[in-house]
Motif scaffolding. Structure first.
Motif, mmCIF file in Angstrom:
data_model
loop_
_atom_site.group_PDB
_atom_site.id
_atom_site.type_symbol
_atom_site.label_atom_id
_atom_site.label_comp_id
_atom_site.label_asym_id
_atom_site.label_seq_id
_atom_site.Cartn_x
_atom_site.Cartn_y
_atom_site.Cartn_z
ATOM 1 N N GLU A 25 -6.399 60.459 13.609
ATOM 2 C CA GLU A 25 -5.784 59.140 13.772
ATOM 3 C C GLU A 25 -6.220 58.217 12.650
ATOM 4 N N VAL A 26 -5.338 57.330 12.275
ATOM 5 C CA VAL A 26 -5.628 56.367 11.232
ATOM 6 C C VAL A 26 -6.273 55.155 11.893
ATOM 7 N N ASP A 31 -6.319 49.959 15.052
ATOM 8 C CA ASP A 31 -6.758 48.560 15.145
ATOM 9 C C ASP A 31 -5.563 47.620 15.275
ATOM 10 N N PHE A 32 -4.516 47.862 14.481
ATOM 11 C CA PHE A 32 -3.320 47.015 14.564
ATOM 12 C C PHE A 32 -2.683 47.109 15.943
ATOM 13 N N ARG A 33 -2.633 48.317 16.481
ATOM 14 C CA ARG A 33 -2.035 48.505 17.795
ATOM 15 C C ARG A 33 -2.853 47.823 18.888
ATOM 16 N N SER A 34 -4.163 47.924 18.796
ATOM 17 C CA SER A 34 -5.015 47.356 19.842
ATOM 18 C C SER A 34 -5.024 45.835 19.807
ATOM 19 N N SER A 35 -4.903 45.241 18.619
ATOM 20 C CA SER A 35 -4.934 43.777 18.530
ATOM 21 C C SER A 35 -3.541 43.161 18.605
ATOM 22 N N VAL A 41 3.690 43.326 11.741
ATOM 23 C CA VAL A 41 4.035 44.202 10.617
ATOM 24 C C VAL A 41 5.469 44.701 10.759
ATOM 25 N N ILE A 42 5.840 45.122 11.960
ATOM 26 C CA ILE A 42 7.198 45.606 12.201
ATOM 27 C C ILE A 42 8.213 44.493 11.993
#
Length: 72
Positions: A25-26, A31-35, A41-42
């Motif tokens: 996993e990156v 981190d972006f997903r969790s916050s 970004v999308i």
């Protein structure tokens, strides 16, 4: 003959690329997903793509208008 060789090389390249990828996993994406920043970004990417599409459609309309005026 060139088409066969080229298609063969493309298939081999695709296989090599698929085996080269890892399943790790990156961290940044996690981190972006969790916050919740992934949605920002999308959204920015969607705005950029929509802007490019609108720009291309306006350029196309201008070019067709110029082509019609040139024929007349």
């Amino acid at each position: 003959m060139k088409k066969i060789i080229l298609s063969f090389l493309l298939v081999i390249n695709g296989l090599i690329c698929s085996f080269a990828q890892t399943n790790a996993e990156v961290e940044m994406a996690t981190d972006f997903r969790s916050s919740g920043k992934i949605y920002v970004v999308i959204l920015v990417l969607a705005i950029i793509l929509i802007g490019l599409a609108i720009y291309l459609f306006t350029i196309d309309r201008k070019i067709t208008r110029l082509e019609k005026s040139r024929k007349a």
